[in-house]
Design a protein around this motif. Sequence first.
Motif, PDB file in Angstrom:
ATOM      1  N   THR A 107       0.712  -1.147   0.052  1.00  0.00           N
ATOM      2  CA  THR A 107       0.118   0.031   0.068  1.00  0.00           C
ATOM      3  C   THR A 107       0.811   1.156   0.101  1.00  0.00           C
ATOM      4  O   THR A 107       0.404   2.425  -0.412  1.00  0.00           O
ATOM      5  CB  THR A 107      -0.932  -0.105   1.345  1.00  0.00           C
ATOM      6  OG1 THR A 107      -0.126  -0.238   2.427  1.00  0.00           O
ATOM      7  CG2 THR A 107      -1.977  -1.206   1.133  1.00  0.00           C
ATOM      8  N   GLY A 108       2.004   1.169   0.425  1.00  0.00           N
ATOM      9  CA  GLY A 108       3.038   2.368   0.590  1.00  0.00           C
ATOM     10  C   GLY A 108       4.437   2.135   0.183  1.00  0.00           C
ATOM     11  O   GLY A 108       4.812   1.153   0.469  1.00  0.00           O
ATOM     12  N   ILE A 109       4.930   3.060  -0.047  1.00  0.00           N
ATOM     13  CA  ILE A 109       6.474   2.854  -0.587  1.00  0.00           C
ATOM     14  C   ILE A 109       7.135   4.110   0.396  1.00  0.00           C
ATOM     15  O   ILE A 109       6.779   5.057   0.385  1.00  0.00           O
ATOM     16  CB  ILE A 109       6.824   3.424  -1.995  1.00  0.00           C
ATOM     17  CG1 ILE A 109       6.364   2.305  -2.774  1.00  0.00           C
ATOM     18  CG2 ILE A 109       8.366   3.338  -2.244  1.00  0.00           C
ATOM     19  CD1 ILE A 109       6.474   2.454  -4.308  1.00  0.00           C
ATOM     20  N   LYS A 110       7.931   3.707   1.361  1.00  0.00           N
ATOM     21  CA  LYS A 110       8.646   4.408   2.136  1.00  0.00           C
ATOM     22  C   LYS A 110      10.146   4.366   2.282  1.00  0.00           C
ATOM     23  O   LYS A 110      10.664   3.435   1.617  1.00  0.00           O
ATOM     24  CB  LYS A 110       8.562   3.977   3.750  1.00  0.00           C
ATOM     25  CG  LYS A 110       6.817   3.715   3.912  1.00  0.00           C
ATOM     26  CD  LYS A 110       6.634   3.248   5.425  1.00  0.00           C
ATOM     27  CE  LYS A 110       7.130   1.943   5.507  1.00  0.00           C
ATOM     28  NZ  LYS A 110       6.254   0.955   4.900  1.00  0.00           N
ATOM     29  N   ALA A 111      10.719   5.667   2.601  1.00  0.00           N
ATOM     30  CA  ALA A 111      12.291   5.771   2.413  1.00  0.00           C
ATOM     31  C   ALA A 111      12.812   6.775   3.356  1.00  0.00           C
ATOM     32  O   ALA A 111      12.044   7.663   4.062  1.00  0.00           O
ATOM     33  CB  ALA A 111      12.465   6.206   0.974  1.00  0.00           C
ATOM     34  N   GLY A 112      14.134   6.623   3.520  1.00  0.00           N
ATOM     35  CA  GLY A 112      14.895   7.410   4.592  1.00  0.00           C
ATOM     36  C   GLY A 112      16.149   7.335   4.648  1.00  0.00           C
ATOM     37  O   GLY A 112      16.869   6.028   3.985  1.00  0.00           O
ATOM     38  N   ILE A 113      16.951   8.294   4.938  1.00  0.00           N
ATOM     39  CA  ILE A 113      18.610   8.255   5.122  1.00  0.00           C
ATOM     40  C   ILE A 113      18.789   7.679   6.614  1.00  0.00           C
ATOM     41  O   ILE A 113      18.157   8.152   7.824  1.00  0.00           O
ATOM     42  CB  ILE A 113      19.145   9.442   4.756  1.00  0.00           C
ATOM     43  CG1 ILE A 113      18.682  10.119   3.678  1.00  0.00           C
ATOM     44  CG2 ILE A 113      20.538   9.332   5.089  1.00  0.00           C
ATOM     45  CD1 ILE A 113      19.124  11.556   3.229  1.00  0.00           C
ATOM     46  N   VAL A 114      19.353   6.631   6.884  1.00  0.00           N
ATOM     47  CA  VAL A 114      19.733   5.985   7.911  1.00  0.00           C
ATOM     48  C   VAL A 114      21.128   6.110   8.341  1.00  0.00           C
ATOM     49  O   VAL A 114      22.128   5.884   7.732  1.00  0.00           O
ATOM     50  CB  VAL A 114      19.428   4.453   7.953  1.00  0.00           C
ATOM     51  CG1 VAL A 114      19.559   3.706   9.151  1.00  0.00           C
ATOM     52  CG2 VAL A 114      17.899   4.359   7.421  1.00  0.00           C
ATOM     53  N   ASP A 115      21.163   6.499   9.807  1.00  0.00           N
ATOM     54  CA  ASP A 115      22.602   6.208  10.610  1.00  0.00           C
ATOM     55  C   ASP A 115      22.863   4.806  10.904  1.00  0.00           C
ATOM     56  O   ASP A 115      22.138   4.359  11.459  1.00  0.00           O
ATOM     57  CB  ASP A 115      22.362   7.305  12.009  1.00  0.00           C
ATOM     58  CG  ASP A 115      23.476   7.230  12.727  1.00  0.00           C
ATOM     59  OD1 ASP A 115      24.229   6.132  12.726  1.00  0.00           O
ATOM     60  OD2 ASP A 115      24.068   8.261  13.444  1.00  0.00           O
ATOM     61  N   LEU A 116      23.890   4.246  10.091  1.00  0.00           N
ATOM     62  CA  LEU A 116      24.032   2.878  10.324  1.00  0.00           C
ATOM     63  C   LEU A 116      24.833   2.634  11.578  1.00  0.00           C
ATOM     64  O   LEU A 116      24.916   1.345  11.779  1.00  0.00           O
ATOM     65  CB  LEU A 116      25.153   2.422   9.102  1.00  0.00           C
ATOM     66  CG  LEU A 116      24.308   2.499   7.595  1.00  0.00           C
ATOM     67  CD1 LEU A 116      25.233   2.313   6.712  1.00  0.00           C
ATOM     68  CD2 LEU A 116      23.085   1.837   7.594  1.00  0.00           C
TER      69      LEU A 116
END
Length: 263
Positions: free
Chosen positions: A16-25
């Motif tokens: 239902t949705g496409i999500k994204a983000g920049i991640v501190d690994l």
Amino acid sequence: MASNASKAVGVDIGGTGIKAGIVDLEKGELLSDRIKVPTPAGAEPKDVLDAVTQVLDKLGVADDTDIALGVAFPAIVKSGRTLSAANVSKSWIGFEAEKFFEDGLGRGIHFANDADVAGIAEVRYGAAKGVEGLVILTTLGTGIGSAMIYDGVLIPNSELGHLQRAEHKRDAEGYAAYSAMEREELSWEKWAKRLQWYYDYVEFLFSPDLFVVGGGVSKHSDEFLGLLKLNTPIVPAVHRNNAGIIGAAALAVPVVEALPAVK
């Protein structure tokens, strides 16, 4: 992209949705806002690619090939090919998905099953970190995704949402996913009875040491987890609906392991 980079981008493609983000690994946390767009109707490959490009544009990383990118997808994934399509177009079955995204985005990516990457997020940064034995993570959403992790090692493509129910037309996710609760307007108590059947079944088959429950509904875990009576401890995912983003980003960057000494 250098190994052990400090950040990466994760994209989590769902039914239902496409999500994204920049991640501190290092911390396993989002460094950016979580960007979300609806999954295009029909979820055909080109339309999904366009939506992924849209979220990367909104994050400001569409042209930044110096930051690693991981993509999670709701299908069995082997050697970059999608072998199933439970909640997306049937066009994805047998499709060279990883190459399709790499060609379309103009960059290399790491491509994996969505529940598997959520499991990686929880074993590296969340509820399954340091747990010995078998951990089974389930994501309760449009369907039921699963990740099996033994002593910290992922066993990919378990697909426990498709366990069959004897003499019934619907499989486990058709009966017990969060979408079934919404579709049939079930109370938490009635839905918990379906989850009881499901987790009893998985518990009997695999004798896990821990269940971790993720997906969007995990933010309401106090409404239903306490209604389940299991021998196995069951806890909500620490990263809830962000686990797919975090795990996809984490897998995008190779981890440099200590090599054995050469004699």
